[in-house]
Design an enzyme around this catalytic site. Structure first.
Site, PDB file in Angstrom:
ATOM      1  N   ASN A 157     -60.252   9.245  66.380  1.00 39.96           N
ATOM      2  CA  ASN A 157     -60.020  10.694  66.320  1.00 39.96           C
ATOM      3  C   ASN A 157     -61.314  11.516  66.314  1.00 39.96           C
ATOM      4  O   ASN A 157     -61.371  12.595  66.887  1.00 39.96           O
ATOM      5  CB  ASN A 157     -59.141  11.053  65.119  1.00 39.96           C
ATOM      6  CG  ASN A 157     -59.757  10.663  63.795  1.00 39.96           C
ATOM      7  OD1 ASN A 157     -60.362   9.601  63.670  1.00 39.96           O
ATOM      8  ND2 ASN A 157     -59.604  11.501  62.797  1.00 39.96           N
ATOM      9  N   GLY A 216     -59.876   4.618  58.763  1.00 38.13           N
ATOM     10  CA  GLY A 216     -58.586   4.503  59.424  1.00 38.13           C
ATOM     11  C   GLY A 216     -57.438   4.664  58.450  1.00 38.13           C
ATOM     12  O   GLY A 216     -57.549   5.393  57.462  1.00 38.13           O
ATOM     13  N   SER A 217     -56.367   3.970  58.700  1.00 33.13           N
ATOM     14  CA  SER A 217     -55.144   4.134  57.934  1.00 33.13           C
ATOM     15  C   SER A 217     -55.220   3.412  56.596  1.00 33.13           C
ATOM     16  O   SER A 217     -56.062   2.528  56.381  1.00 33.13           O
ATOM     17  CB  SER A 217     -53.957   3.592  58.733  1.00 33.13           C
ATOM     18  OG  SER A 217     -54.064   2.182  58.859  1.00 33.13           O
ATOM     19  N   GLU A 225     -62.616   4.662  54.170  1.00 31.18           N
ATOM     20  CA  GLU A 225     -62.184   6.056  54.276  1.00 31.18           C
ATOM     21  C   GLU A 225     -60.825   6.041  54.954  1.00 31.18           C
ATOM     22  O   GLU A 225     -60.708   5.715  56.136  1.00 31.18           O
ATOM     23  CB  GLU A 225     -63.159   6.900  55.078  1.00 31.18           C
ATOM     24  CG  GLU A 225     -62.825   8.391  54.957  1.00 31.18           C
ATOM     25  CD  GLU A 225     -63.132   9.187  56.201  1.00 31.18           C
ATOM     26  OE1 GLU A 225     -62.225   9.927  56.665  1.00 31.18           O
ATOM     27  OE2 GLU A 225     -64.247   9.071  56.718  1.00 31.18           O
ATOM     28  N   LEU A 226     -59.799   6.406  54.199  1.00 29.77           N
ATOM     29  CA  LEU A 226     -58.432   6.194  54.658  1.00 29.77           C
ATOM     30  C   LEU A 226     -57.722   7.515  54.897  1.00 29.77           C
ATOM     31  O   LEU A 226     -58.313   8.458  55.407  1.00 29.77           O
ATOM     32  CB  LEU A 226     -57.708   5.305  53.648  1.00 29.77           C
ATOM     33  CG  LEU A 226     -58.479   4.020  53.276  1.00 29.77           C
ATOM     34  CD1 LEU A 226     -57.741   3.225  52.232  1.00 29.77           C
ATOM     35  CD2 LEU A 226     -58.784   3.173  54.505  1.00 29.77           C
TER      36      LEU A 226
END
Length: 461
Positions: free
Chosen positions: A133, A208-209, A230-231
């Site tokens: 993203n 990501g997720s 970092e989610l």
């Protein structure tokens, strides 16, 4: 041999095809990374800085090409793509500038007969798993400080944005970085998990997720290595009654809809004081209606497609459920010809009449939709803002900075803002709480996660 395809959200065409790395190739890359790091760790910080700065120079020189490739890989309007290149440069140069001080030995007070100090030692090989993203800015958060700290790096980029890894490699090669200090691999999920388990990996940085973060933890379990995760996010904003709506509305709405809402720190829920709720909603809807949904290759487009049709349908589902439960949708999707089920193009949406029983107010949307709720007090706003499993960023819009700061201290988030949102300052620690992850990147503190302390306790003879 397995092939990885990048399907462009612009028109559904296959934009890039790459072969996935086989085990022998992965083994060679890891061995090269280990060997290179043994030499690189002895390179002076001044020389590391020179080479990293030269990489940034080479990278930004390709701004136009990089921007066009970004548009086709992940759908961001070409009119906005240059900001990613600028963000990459800002963060890279910022972390280069901080390195010497952040990595300097800690000298202790004199103690008769002893010399004592603490150094920061590199960890070894860092595996960086980057998302699509913000494919350059998220990657650089980890790449440059890892290399500046004396580590070598292996980058695994998203299958949606493989060219981003290749362009960073190209820039490092032009800068003259020693072979093996930075490498990339196009890998399957299974191969990535195997690399995390590999004893040659000393650090993993993942963006990501939540599910992806859990995968990293499972595979790193028992290895006692450093991980940075970092989610997800469901970031809130509070609009106090004292704001200037001319400033607050565009500020918070851009934070909600930039990049079609596909930002981990984008605003996904807004709480507005009842005294100005109607006026805020009216202006917010007007702001959204001026967005132009269209092909991101068109310079006039301000809202591009989501990364894939399934992502757009997921957000459509959230909106439809909310409306069925009593929410009011202020935008007629029928006015957007491109926005149809099964398409990556999605009409923006503003919802009122929402509450925390609805998925759109609790579950990460990652799309161009925002729910707006009225609140009667600061206390109610704080309670609702903290009512989330996530905690990446939170924003308070107010003319009274003292009150804004006081409210910010009560918010469960890694970064708190007043009168702005959706921004990373490279001198501030980037971190999350709860399901938004753990660890830290950027800032002087970020260097601590990429090094280990080594104490020297030297008794004089």
């Amino acid at each position: 041999m397995a092939i990885q395809q990048t399907v462009s959200p612009v028109d559904g065409s296959v934009y890039v095809e790459r072969k996935l790395a086989e085990p022998a190739t992965i083994d060679t890359v890891l061995e090269r990374a280990v060997t290179a790091q043994r030499q690189w760790r002895n390179t002076s910080i001044i020389e590391r800085a020179r080479l990293c700065a030269a990489m940034v120079d080479a990278f930004v020189a390709r701004r136009d090409v990089l921007t066009e490739e970004l548009t086709w890989q992940m759908g961001r309007p070409i009119s906005a793509g240059g900001g990613e290149i600028g963000g990459f440069e800002e963060r890279a140069r910022g972390m280069i500038a901080l390195a010497e001080e952040a990595l300097a030995p800690i000298r202790l007070a004199d103690k008769p007969g002893f010399t004592r100090y603490i150094t920061r030692e590199p960890l070894g090989v860092s595996l960086i798993v980057a998302p699509w993203n913000f494919p350059f800015m998220t990657a650089v958060n980890a790449i440059v400080p890892a290399i500046m700290a004396g580590n070598s790096v292996v980058l695994k980029h998203s299958a949606q944005t493989p060219l981003c890894a290749e362009r960073i490699q190209q820039a490092f090669e032009e800068a003259g970085l020693p072979d093996g200090v930075f490498q990339y691999l196009h890998m399957s999920h299974d191969a990535t998990e195997a690399v995390i388990r590999d004893s040659r990996i000393a650090h993993v940085s993942f963006t990501g997720s939540v599910a992806g973060g859990a995968m990293v933890e499972r595979n790193a379990a028992g290895r006692f290595i450093a991980t940075g995760l970092e989610l997800g996010g469901k970031d809130p904003a509070y609009i106090r009654a004292d704001v200037n709506l001319d400033d607050a509305v565009p500020g918070v709405m851009d934070g909600a809809f930039f990049n079609s809402g596909q930002s981990c720190c984008g605003i996904e829920r807004i709480y507005v004081h009842r005294d100005i709720f109607g006026a805020f909603v009216e202006r917010a809807v007007a702001w959204v209606k001026q967005l132009k949904l269209g092909s991101p290759t068109d310079p006039d487009t301000s809202l591009g497609p989501l990364v894939r049709p399934a992502a757009a349908d997921f957000v459509r589902g959230q909106v439809e459920e909310a409306v069925a439960a009593g929410a009011q949708a202020w935008i007629d999707p029928g006015e957007y010809l491109l926005s149809v089920p099964g398409s990556a193009y999605l009409a923006p949406q503003v919802l009122t009449g929402v509450d925390h029983s609805m998925r759109v107010m609790t579950e990460e949307s990652f799309g161009p939709v925002v729910g707006i709720m009225p609140v009667g007090s600061d206390d109610e706003a704080v309670e609702l803002m903290n009512d989330s499993v996530f905690g990446l960023t939170a924003a308070v819009f107010t003319r009274d900075i003292a009150i804004g700061e006081a409210l910010a201290t009560r918010l469960d988030a890694g970064t708190v803002f007043t009168n702005r949102c959706d921004y990373l300052d490279p001198e501030l620690a980037w971190t999350g709480v709860k399901h938004s992850g753990r660890g830290c990147s950027l800032s002087r503190i970020g260097y601590e996660t990429l090094t280990r302390p080594k104490s020297f306790h030297l008794k004089h003879a």
